[in-house]
Scaffold this motif. Structure first.
Motif, PDB file in Angstrom:
ATOM      1  N   MET A 187       0.771  -1.138   0.068  1.00  0.00           N
ATOM      2  CA  MET A 187       0.035  -0.029   0.173  1.00  0.00           C
ATOM      3  C   MET A 187       1.031   1.147   0.279  1.00  0.00           C
ATOM      4  SD  MET A 187      -3.342  -0.112  -0.146  1.00  0.00           S
ATOM      5  CE  MET A 187      -3.992   1.514   0.779  1.00  0.00           C
ATOM      6  N   ILE A 188       0.476   2.470  -0.768  1.00  0.00           N
ATOM      7  CA  ILE A 188       1.012   3.543  -1.036  1.00  0.00           C
ATOM      8  C   ILE A 188       0.951   4.314   0.229  1.00  0.00           C
ATOM      9  CG2 ILE A 188       1.870   5.321  -2.305  1.00  0.00           C
ATOM     10  CD1 ILE A 188       1.286   3.423  -4.612  1.00  0.00           C
ATOM     11  N   ASP A 189       1.673   5.027   0.701  1.00  0.00           N
ATOM     12  CA  ASP A 189       1.181   6.063   2.071  1.00  0.00           C
ATOM     13  C   ASP A 189       1.061   7.432   1.277  1.00  0.00           C
ATOM     14  OD1 ASP A 189       0.487   7.364   4.249  1.00  0.00           O
ATOM     15  OD2 ASP A 189       2.384   6.975   5.308  1.00  0.00           O
ATOM     16  N   TRP A 190      -0.202   7.823   0.972  1.00  0.00           N
ATOM     17  CA  TRP A 190      -0.315   9.296   0.263  1.00  0.00           C
ATOM     18  C   TRP A 190      -0.011  10.120   1.055  1.00  0.00           C
ATOM     19  CZ3 TRP A 190      -0.471   8.982  -4.994  1.00  0.00           C
ATOM     20  CH2 TRP A 190      -0.872   8.029  -5.567  1.00  0.00           C
ATOM     21  N   LYS A 191      -0.243  10.169   2.543  1.00  0.00           N
ATOM     22  CA  LYS A 191      -0.247  11.409   3.280  1.00  0.00           C
ATOM     23  C   LYS A 191       1.070  12.091   3.405  1.00  0.00           C
ATOM     24  CE  LYS A 191      -2.045  12.284   8.099  1.00  0.00           C
ATOM     25  NZ  LYS A 191      -2.191  11.738   9.152  1.00  0.00           N
ATOM     26  N   PRO A 192       2.425  11.556   3.308  1.00  0.00           N
ATOM     27  CA  PRO A 192       3.499  12.393   3.131  1.00  0.00           C
ATOM     28  C   PRO A 192       3.574  13.184   1.683  1.00  0.00           C
ATOM     29  CG  PRO A 192       4.231  10.269   3.925  1.00  0.00           C
ATOM     30  CD  PRO A 192       2.718  10.284   3.576  1.00  0.00           C
ATOM     31  N   LEU A 193       3.032  12.295   0.792  1.00  0.00           N
ATOM     32  CA  LEU A 193       3.130  13.175  -0.573  1.00  0.00           C
ATOM     33  C   LEU A 193       2.122  14.344  -0.666  1.00  0.00           C
ATOM     34  CD1 LEU A 193       4.223  12.582  -3.415  1.00  0.00           C
ATOM     35  CD2 LEU A 193       2.099  11.277  -3.816  1.00  0.00           C
ATOM     36  N   GLY A 194       1.035  14.024   0.083  1.00  0.00           N
ATOM     37  CA  GLY A 194      -0.004  15.217   0.065  1.00  0.00           C
ATOM     38  C   GLY A 194       0.508  16.500   0.870  1.00  0.00           C
ATOM     39  N   MET A 195       1.338  16.193   2.059  1.00  0.00           N
ATOM     40  CA  MET A 195       1.877  17.313   2.886  1.00  0.00           C
ATOM     41  C   MET A 195       2.971  17.892   2.018  1.00  0.00           C
ATOM     42  SD  MET A 195       2.307  15.354   6.482  1.00  0.00           S
ATOM     43  CE  MET A 195       0.825  14.869   7.311  1.00  0.00           C
ATOM     44  N   ALA A 196       3.785  17.104   1.301  1.00  0.00           N
ATOM     45  CA  ALA A 196       4.723  17.756   0.385  1.00  0.00           C
ATOM     46  C   ALA A 196       4.208  18.568  -0.672  1.00  0.00           C
ATOM     47  CB  ALA A 196       5.679  16.717  -0.325  1.00  0.00           C
ATOM     48  N   LEU A 197       2.971  17.982  -1.015  1.00  0.00           N
ATOM     49  CA  LEU A 197       2.314  19.195  -2.116  1.00  0.00           C
ATOM     50  C   LEU A 197       1.817  20.313  -1.648  1.00  0.00           C
ATOM     51  CD1 LEU A 197       0.385  16.611  -4.496  1.00  0.00           C
ATOM     52  CD2 LEU A 197       2.302  18.158  -4.982  1.00  0.00           C
ATOM     53  N   ILE A 198       1.453  20.213  -0.421  1.00  0.00           N
ATOM     54  CA  ILE A 198       0.635  21.543   0.376  1.00  0.00           C
ATOM     55  C   ILE A 198       1.701  22.501   0.492  1.00  0.00           C
ATOM     56  CG2 ILE A 198      -0.171  22.384   2.540  1.00  0.00           C
ATOM     57  CD1 ILE A 198      -1.977  19.876   2.604  1.00  0.00           C
ATOM     58  N   LEU A 199       3.049  21.856   0.988  1.00  0.00           N
ATOM     59  CA  LEU A 199       4.169  22.815   1.194  1.00  0.00           C
ATOM     60  C   LEU A 199       4.673  23.504  -0.026  1.00  0.00           C
ATOM     61  CD1 LEU A 199       5.852  23.807   3.713  1.00  0.00           C
ATOM     62  CD2 LEU A 199       7.597  21.743   3.239  1.00  0.00           C
ATOM     63  N   CYS A 200       4.727  22.712  -0.959  1.00  0.00           N
ATOM     64  CA  CYS A 200       5.270  23.230  -2.140  1.00  0.00           C
ATOM     65  C   CYS A 200       4.279  24.055  -2.715  1.00  0.00           C
ATOM     66  CB  CYS A 200       5.423  22.035  -3.079  1.00  0.00           C
ATOM     67  SG  CYS A 200       6.792  21.152  -2.836  1.00  0.00           S
ATOM     68  N   ALA A 201       2.995  23.867  -2.706  1.00  0.00           N
ATOM     69  CA  ALA A 201       1.971  24.883  -3.440  1.00  0.00           C
ATOM     70  C   ALA A 201       2.081  26.164  -2.632  1.00  0.00           C
ATOM     71  CB  ALA A 201       0.667  24.342  -3.206  1.00  0.00           C
ATOM     72  N   SER A 202       2.215  26.235  -1.402  1.00  0.00           N
ATOM     73  CA  SER A 202       2.147  27.427  -0.503  1.00  0.00           C
ATOM     74  C   SER A 202       3.381  28.236  -0.663  1.00  0.00           C
ATOM     75  CB  SER A 202       1.855  27.056   0.905  1.00  0.00           C
ATOM     76  OG  SER A 202       2.089  28.228   1.614  1.00  0.00           O
ATOM     77  N   SER A 203       4.415  27.520  -0.675  1.00  0.00           N
ATOM     78  CA  SER A 203       5.687  28.236  -0.700  1.00  0.00           C
ATOM     79  C   SER A 203       5.719  28.912  -2.152  1.00  0.00           C
ATOM     80  CB  SER A 203       6.882  27.298  -0.827  1.00  0.00           C
ATOM     81  OG  SER A 203       6.782  26.466   0.378  1.00  0.00           O
ATOM     82  N   TRP A 204       5.445  28.036  -3.144  1.00  0.00           N
ATOM     83  CA  TRP A 204       5.316  28.446  -4.642  1.00  0.00           C
ATOM     84  C   TRP A 204       4.593  29.865  -4.639  1.00  0.00           C
ATOM     85  CZ3 TRP A 204       1.674  29.183  -8.518  1.00  0.00           C
ATOM     86  CH2 TRP A 204       1.855  29.470  -9.654  1.00  0.00           C
ATOM     87  N   THR A 205       3.436  29.955  -4.016  1.00  0.00           N
ATOM     88  CA  THR A 205       2.587  31.251  -3.871  1.00  0.00           C
ATOM     89  C   THR A 205       3.422  32.146  -3.348  1.00  0.00           C
ATOM     90  OG1 THR A 205       0.619  29.783  -3.711  1.00  0.00           O
ATOM     91  CG2 THR A 205       0.239  32.004  -3.250  1.00  0.00           C
ATOM     92  N   GLY A 206       4.017  31.951  -2.332  1.00  0.00           N
ATOM     93  CA  GLY A 206       4.897  33.002  -1.728  1.00  0.00           C
ATOM     94  C   GLY A 206       5.915  33.757  -2.527  1.00  0.00           C
TER      95      GLY A 206
END
Lengths: 170, 295
Positions: A1-20
């Motif tokens: 089973m793939i654990d999607w949670k770390p990937l989701g968190m990384a995406l949130i961090l990237c998107a937010s940083s990218w906006t900044g």
């Protein structure tokens, strides 16, 4: 089973940083455009005072020598004038096409310059350009004071927002 | 450049409706258009063959208004009044091809001088043309006696056209070096340095300079055999001609006058004749008859 949670968190961090970082890049772009506009206005003043170059030819020359969105602006202006449009109308179309990232007060001053461009005599026309140059210089000075702080704030804000969201979700 | 091309080049500054009407008139009546007049509140009129008539179409007479006149002046000045400041102060604007837009309106005065014109009330578009060979008689006269010549005639009789052809013939047929001081840009009508009219292979053209400054510049820089100028009208021009004549150069010039008697009545032309610069006087009558006499 793939654990999607770390990937989701990384995406949130990237998107937010990218906006900044994007907001910080917009500030830097405004600074670049202001400095380019200062050069273009000076060239405009010199061309008129030395050679009385008409606006159509002047715009075409500036389209060649300018950079970034201002190239698009002057190119569209020259095109509109070549098609027989009035200066004001051609300038409005060019503003819409170029999507300049200038501060509102500088944009207002630039619009004012093109509303009456060519309808003044020699001295009046130079005065109009000088007024816009003053406004651009003030814009550059104001941005220079705030640029570094604003860029750092936007970048940090983006990063911190992302981290907060990650913590909340985790 | 043919007559049709000349007219279509000249009317480019006019609104599209007027352009269509003028083109239709040209095609239908095969007239040689000399002038187009736009007066606020009046139909746009066309002058050709000594007759003036208004333009109209199915929608009625084509009436000029303030907005139309402003649009024409904006197009004529390439939307840059500052670039045409000196010409506007003198009530005209030269168009590409040597055509001339005469402008009338409210004068803005500054220290007793016209600073600019505003609230335009009438415009007169004069179509320039080149008639090759129209100066044959003048050329023959100069071939026999190569002396400075003053060409006079009433406005609109074709002095500039004749002078232009004479310059071409002196340059091409006699291989004289001819310097042209084209103050109003009507003689050679240079566009980006290229004469729009044929003025000869040995001709050097200085555009937009005052006659006084232009004569000295040509003398210093181009060593001409002849210097040609259009419409002498000021004492400064006369003084410059007089001083430059000591350098051995010969002159071709035009002036507004009906005849010799008319010249004597006007102080500027009287002074010009007293200098003795010109030895030949060519008189062009309104019906375009030419007479040449010694001075």
């Amino acid at each position: 089973m793939i654990d999607w949670k770390p990937l989701g968190m990384a995406l949130i961090l990237c998107a937010s940083s990218w906006t900044g970082f994007r907001a910080a890049a917009a500030v830097r772009r405004t600074d670049r455009e202001l400095r380019q506009l200062r050069l273009d206005l000076e060239r405009m003043r010199c061309e008129i005072s030395c050679r009385l170059t008409p606006i159509g030819k002047l715009s075409a020359q500036l389209a060649q020598s300018s950079r970034g969105a201002l190239t698009t602006f002057f190119s569209a202006l020259a095109g509109g004038l070549h098609c027989g449009e009035a200066v004001e109308q051609a300038a409005e179309t060019a503003f819409a096409k170029a999507q300049l990232s200038l501060p509102p007060e500088v944009m207002e001053s630039l619009r004012g310059l093109f509303v009456g461009f060519g309808s003044y005599d020699y001295a009046g026309q130079l005065r109009q350009i000088e007024l816009t140059q003053t406004q651009v210089a003030a814009g550059i000075a104001l941005l220079a004071e705030q640029k570094q702080a604003r860029c750092r704030s936007y970048e940090l804000l983006g990063l911190c927002t992302g981290l907060c969201l990650v913590i909340l979700v985790a | 450049m043919g007559m049709e091309e000349c007219v279509s080049q000249a009317i480019r500054v006019l609104p599209e409706r007027v352009q269509t009407l003028v083109a239709a008139q040209c095609a239908r009546k095969a007239v040689r258009i000399e002038e187009l007049r736009l007066r606020t509140g009046c139909p746009v009129s066309l002058f050709a063959g000594g007759r003036e008539w208004g333009l109209s179409d199915a929608d009625g007479p084509c009436v000029a208004d303030g907005a139309m006149l402003r649009q024409v002046v904006a197009r004529a000045t390439e939307h840059s009044l500052y670039a045409a400041g000196e010409q506007l102060r003198n009530g005209y604007c030269t168009l590409p091809g040597g055509h001339r837009l005469g402008i009338c309106g409210s004068a803005v005065m500054d220290d007793g001088q016209i600073r600019t014109l505003t609230a335009f009330s009438s415009l007169n578009l004069r179509v320039a043309r080149q008639l090759r060979g129209c100066a044959d008689a003048l050329f023959r006269a100069l071939w026999q006696r190569p002396l400075s010549m003053l060409l006079i005639g009433p406005p609109g009789c074709g002095k500039t056209t004749m002078l232009r052809d004479l310059i071409r013939q002196l340059s091409d047929r006699s291989r004289f070096r001819v310097g042209v001081v084209d103050e109003r840009g009507e003689l050679a009508a240079c566009l980006d340095g290229v004469p729009q009219f044929s003025v000869g292979a040995c001709t050097d053209v200085l555009t937009s300079s005052s006659k006084e400054a232009g004569i000295y510049l040509l003398l210093r820089s181009m060593r001409p055999d002849w210097i040609a100028l259009d419409e002498i009208s000021a004492l400064e021009d006369v003084e410059a001609l007089c001083r430059a004549s000591y350098a051995g150069v010969r002159f071709l010039a035009t002036a507004h006058a009906q005849g010799r008697a008319d010249l004597d009545k006007r102080p500027v032309y009287r002074a010009l004749l007293e200098t003795g610069v010109f030895s030949l006087l060519a008189v062009l009558s309104p019906d375009r008859q030419l007479t040449i006499e010694g001075l």
